[in-house]
Structure formats: C-alpha cells, structure tokens
Design a protein around this motif. Structure first.
Motif, mmCIF file in Angstrom:
data_model
loop_
_atom_site.group_PDB
_atom_site.id
_atom_site.type_symbol
_atom_site.label_atom_id
_atom_site.label_comp_id
_atom_site.label_asym_id
_atom_site.label_seq_id
_atom_site.Cartn_x
_atom_site.Cartn_y
_atom_site.Cartn_z
ATOM 1 N N VAL A 1 31.548 34.684 43.232
ATOM 2 C CA VAL A 1 32.951 34.606 42.822
ATOM 3 C C VAL A 1 33.801 34.061 43.959
ATOM 4 O O VAL A 1 34.655 33.195 43.743
ATOM 5 C CB VAL A 1 33.462 35.985 42.334
ATOM 6 N N LEU A 2 33.576 34.547 45.168
ATOM 7 C CA LEU A 2 34.336 34.033 46.318
ATOM 8 C C LEU A 2 34.083 32.537 46.518
ATOM 9 O O LEU A 2 35.022 31.770 46.757
ATOM 10 C CB LEU A 2 33.979 34.801 47.587
ATOM 11 N N ARG A 3 32.837 32.122 46.414
ATOM 12 C CA ARG A 3 32.497 30.714 46.588
ATOM 13 C C ARG A 3 33.184 29.859 45.513
ATOM 14 O O ARG A 3 33.732 28.795 45.801
ATOM 15 C CB ARG A 3 30.980 30.522 46.529
ATOM 16 N N ARG B 1 36.144 36.710 33.019
ATOM 17 C CA ARG B 1 35.112 37.746 32.849
ATOM 18 C C ARG B 1 34.302 37.945 34.128
ATOM 19 O O ARG B 1 33.883 39.053 34.428
ATOM 20 C CB ARG B 1 34.214 37.429 31.665
ATOM 21 N N ASP B 2 34.065 36.878 34.893
ATOM 22 C CA ASP B 2 33.338 37.001 36.159
ATOM 23 C C ASP B 2 34.149 37.798 37.178
ATOM 24 O O ASP B 2 33.600 38.651 37.882
ATOM 25 C CB ASP B 2 33.003 35.623 36.727
ATOM 26 N N ILE C 1 35.296 45.382 38.699
ATOM 27 C CA ILE C 1 34.798 46.676 38.210
ATOM 28 C C ILE C 1 33.616 47.141 39.052
ATOM 29 O O ILE C 1 33.536 48.312 39.445
ATOM 30 C CB ILE C 1 34.423 46.583 36.714
ATOM 31 N N LEU C 2 32.700 46.226 39.353
ATOM 32 C CA LEU C 2 31.542 46.558 40.183
ATOM 33 C C LEU C 2 31.974 47.066 41.560
ATOM 34 O O LEU C 2 31.521 48.121 42.020
ATOM 35 C CB LEU C 2 30.634 45.338 40.328
#
Length: 123
Positions: free
Chosen positions: A80-82, A93-94, A100-101
């Motif tokens: 996600v950061l990348r 959603r990602d 949440i994780l």
C-alpha cells in the motif's frame, strides 16, 4: 502526490511504528536481560523484514516462500505504501484492509505490553 495520500502514508507509518514499539516493549518485559532481548529481536525482525515485499516483488515467487510472504502482514503495508508513493492512489478496499489489520495489531500489542507492565509493576 495529493494531500490525502501523504496523510495516509504518515498514518500507516505511525501505526506500523506504534505496533512495533508496543510489541518490542512487551517482549522486553518478558525477557530477563538485554542480551537475550537483542537476540530475540533479531530473530523476529530480520525474518519479518526479509519475508516481506520490501526488497523484492511477489510476482515470481512460488511455493513455501510465496506462502510466507503472503501471510506476513507487513507485505500488505509495504504494498500500500509503495502504491501510494509511486502511483499516488490505490483502491479504497486495500487501504481499509491495511488500516483494519494495523489497528488490530496495534490493539493486541498494546494490550499485551500493558498486561506485561502491570504484571511487572505489581510485585
């Protein structure tokens, strides 16, 4: 990069650092001295780092290595950061999944750290 992307990057980095700080604090309260702590942290942090997508993409992985990389929660955070840094946007959603994780991991590690601290201070 939009301001929202930058804020998400800062939030994700903060949550990751918060999780790791809580986890290492809880582990340090379980161990008898700092020498064992250093060895234990190397045994935990290095495999987590090397089994994430920080150094290599998952495109050509197969077998057990692919499974290990895919169950590593930091793989998703790094992806996600990348995507936020390189592309500037990502599917909602990602981001929600990673938030949440990380939230669950932060709550669990902080709860464990507070439990260990109460146990150590109530001698």
């Amino acid at each position: 990069m939009p301001k929202m992307g930058l804020l998400l990057i800062i939030l994700l980095l903060f949550m990751t650092a918060f999780f790791m700080a809580s986890l290492t604090y809880a582990i340090s309260l379980c161990l008898p001295n700092e020498v064992i702590y250093e060895k234990m942290m190397n045994a935990i942090v290095l495999p987590i780092f090397f089994l994430s997508t920080a150094l290599f993409p998952t495109d050509n992985l197969s077998g057990e290595l692919s499974i290990a990389v895919n169950i590593n929660p930091f793989t998703y955070v790094i992806n996600v950061l990348r995507a936020l840094i390189l592309q500037g946007n990502i599917a909602a959603r990602d981001i929600i999944f990673v938030l949440i994780l990380l939230s669950m991991m932060c709550v669990i590690s902080l709860s464990w750290a507070l439990y260990r601290l109460k146990k150590e201070t109530s001698l």
